[in-house]
Design an enzyme around this catalytic site. Structure first.
Site, PDB file in Angstrom:
ATOM      1  N   ASP A  13      45.618  39.619  29.335  1.00  0.00           N
ATOM      2  CA  ASP A  13      45.708  38.822  30.561  1.00  0.00           C
ATOM      3  C   ASP A  13      44.430  38.972  31.390  1.00  0.00           C
ATOM      4  O   ASP A  13      43.811  40.038  31.391  1.00  0.00           O
ATOM      5  CB  ASP A  13      46.933  39.286  31.370  1.00  0.00           C
ATOM      6  CG  ASP A  13      47.311  38.278  32.439  1.00  0.00           C
ATOM      7  OD1 ASP A  13      46.813  37.133  32.408  1.00  0.00           O
ATOM      8  OD2 ASP A  13      48.113  38.638  33.319  1.00  0.00           O
ATOM      9  N   HIS A  30      38.242  32.232  28.675  1.00  0.00           N
ATOM     10  CA  HIS A  30      38.929  32.247  27.373  1.00  0.00           C
ATOM     11  C   HIS A  30      37.925  32.492  26.243  1.00  0.00           C
ATOM     12  O   HIS A  30      38.231  33.178  25.274  1.00  0.00           O
ATOM     13  CB  HIS A  30      39.674  30.925  27.166  1.00  0.00           C
ATOM     14  CG  HIS A  30      40.842  30.750  28.095  1.00  0.00           C
ATOM     15  ND1 HIS A  30      41.767  31.750  28.329  1.00  0.00           N
ATOM     16  CD2 HIS A  30      41.243  29.702  28.868  1.00  0.00           C
ATOM     17  CE1 HIS A  30      42.682  31.323  29.183  1.00  0.00           C
ATOM     18  NE2 HIS A  30      42.373  30.082  29.539  1.00  0.00           N
ATOM     19  N   LEU A 124      43.906  46.849   8.203  1.00  0.00           N
ATOM     20  CA  LEU A 124      44.594  46.549   9.471  1.00  0.00           C
ATOM     21  C   LEU A 124      45.255  45.195   9.307  1.00  0.00           C
ATOM     22  O   LEU A 124      44.677  44.300   8.697  1.00  0.00           O
ATOM     23  CB  LEU A 124      43.557  46.458  10.611  1.00  0.00           C
ATOM     24  CG  LEU A 124      44.037  45.821  11.923  1.00  0.00           C
ATOM     25  CD1 LEU A 124      44.880  46.806  12.731  1.00  0.00           C
ATOM     26  CD2 LEU A 124      42.857  45.355  12.788  1.00  0.00           C
TER      27      LEU A 124
HETATM   28  C1  FPP Z   1      45.716  35.071  29.734  1.00  0.00           C
HETATM   29  O1  FPP Z   1      44.661  34.871  30.638  1.00  0.00           O
HETATM   30  C2  FPP Z   1      45.345  34.729  28.398  1.00  0.00           C
HETATM   31  C3  FPP Z   1      45.850  33.682  27.675  1.00  0.00           C
HETATM   32  C4  FPP Z   1      46.815  32.703  28.182  1.00  0.00           C
HETATM   33  C5  FPP Z   1      45.480  33.435  26.311  1.00  0.00           C
HETATM   34  C6  FPP Z   1      44.775  34.549  25.621  1.00  0.00           C
HETATM   35  C7  FPP Z   1      43.694  33.914  24.884  1.00  0.00           C
HETATM   36  C8  FPP Z   1      42.547  34.500  24.532  1.00  0.00           C
HETATM   37  C9  FPP Z   1      42.261  35.929  24.703  1.00  0.00           C
HETATM   38  C10 FPP Z   1      41.478  33.687  23.924  1.00  0.00           C
HETATM   39  C11 FPP Z   1      41.884  32.963  22.700  1.00  0.00           C
HETATM   40  C12 FPP Z   1      42.252  33.879  21.619  1.00  0.00           C
HETATM   41  C13 FPP Z   1      41.844  33.732  20.365  1.00  0.00           C
HETATM   42  C14 FPP Z   1      42.300  34.671  19.330  1.00  0.00           C
HETATM   43  C15 FPP Z   1      40.911  32.678  19.954  1.00  0.00           C
HETATM   44  P1  FPP Z   1      44.966  33.945  31.883  1.00  0.00           P
HETATM   45  O2  FPP Z   1      44.354  32.622  31.595  1.00  0.00           O
HETATM   46  O3  FPP Z   1      46.429  33.912  32.165  1.00  0.00           O
HETATM   47  O4  FPP Z   1      44.186  34.705  32.998  1.00  0.00           O
HETATM   48  P2  FPP Z   1      44.553  34.724  34.550  1.00  0.00           P
HETATM   49  O5  FPP Z   1      45.873  35.443  34.697  1.00  0.00           O
HETATM   50  O6  FPP Z   1      43.420  35.485  35.148  1.00  0.00           O
HETATM   51  O7  FPP Z   1      44.594  33.293  35.004  1.00  0.00           O
END
Ligand code: FPP
Length: 237
Positions: A13, A30, A124
């Protein structure tokens, strides 16, 4: 005796807030988050962790603006295409959990192809949770059991519950994986957000203030050291 760590799960997150702090659009967060997936995965492969499960896209994430959802889908496609070599070079098995039926045909193919091309690797297992939600996964597992018609109506409720616990575990997307030992959430929030609720029933929890793109291998190593020293009782004394 130190706890062993077979299955590490992470709720990644904080991408959006990371980007905001840099004065950039959420997409930049992202992108940086995806690059950290590579760093953390390779570190786990080198440190004898058998399973790493990452929450990459939840069943609730479809509710984000279409531009963000589309970007995440493209990012995922690019990641799976570009990272194929890393999985092969490091002997990493790729798996997906969640209902991928909702994804585009090219993305589904990338997922299924990489799963089968890496299925023999044992260093892994990196599992990406994609269109994943625990409630949805448990409901799909129950649906499979009902369709199989394996319910024994002559059993007492207690016998049935015992048999069903095993049947549900075996029908989940994580069927042959060990339960989660340690679940980490980055980004400062302290909730599970519908992630691995069944599999993390006895997991140790760790919450980090660090936003996912900045979450480092040093911090991960420190959290794992703390986990290894904890007392786990699994409900016993
Ligand atoms: C939360 O950050 C994260 C996500 C909704 C998606 C996680 C995705 C990635 C780490 C990148 C894509 C992954 C791969 C494997 C290609 P948020 O957007 O909710 O952050 P915030 O809470 O600060 O708004």
């Amino acid at each position: 005796m130190q706890n062993s760590l077979n299955h590490l799960a992470i709720i990644m997150d904080g991408n959006g807030r990371w980007a905001q702090l840099q004065g950039k659009g959420r997409q930049a967060g992202h992108k940086k988050g995806a690059s950290n997936v590579r760093t953390i995965t390779n570190w786990c492969a080198k440190h004898n962790i058998a399973h790493l499960t990452l929450y990459a896209f939840s069943t609730e994430n479809w509710n984000r603006p279409k531009t963000e959802v589309d970007f995440l889908m493209k990012l995922l496609e690019r990641y799976l295409r570009d990272e194929a070599k890393t999985y092969h070079d490091n002997g990493i098995r790729f798996r997906a959990i969640g209902d991928i039926a909702f994804f585009s045909e090219p993305l589904k193919h990338l997922i299924l192809d990489l799963e089968s091309a890496t299925s023999h690797y044992t260093t892994l297992t990196q599992t990406l949770a994609l269109n994943y939600g625990s409630r949805n996964e448990i409901a799909r597992a129950c649906h499979k059991i009902l369709l199989d018609g394996a319910l024994d109506r002559s059993q007492s409720p207690q016998e049935a519950a015992k048999a069903l616990e095993s049947a549900i575990s075996a029908a989940l997307d994580t069927a042959d994986m060990p339960d989660v030992d340690l679940l980490i959430r980055t980004g400062g929030e302290q909730r599970l957000s519908n992630f691995l609720l069944w599999q993390a029933s006895y997991a140790e929890l760790a919450f980090s203030q660090t936003l996912w793109p900045d979450f480092s291998t040093d911090e991960l190593a420190a959290i794992i050291d703390d986990f290894r020293a904890r007392t786990r009782r699994f409900g016993a004394l």
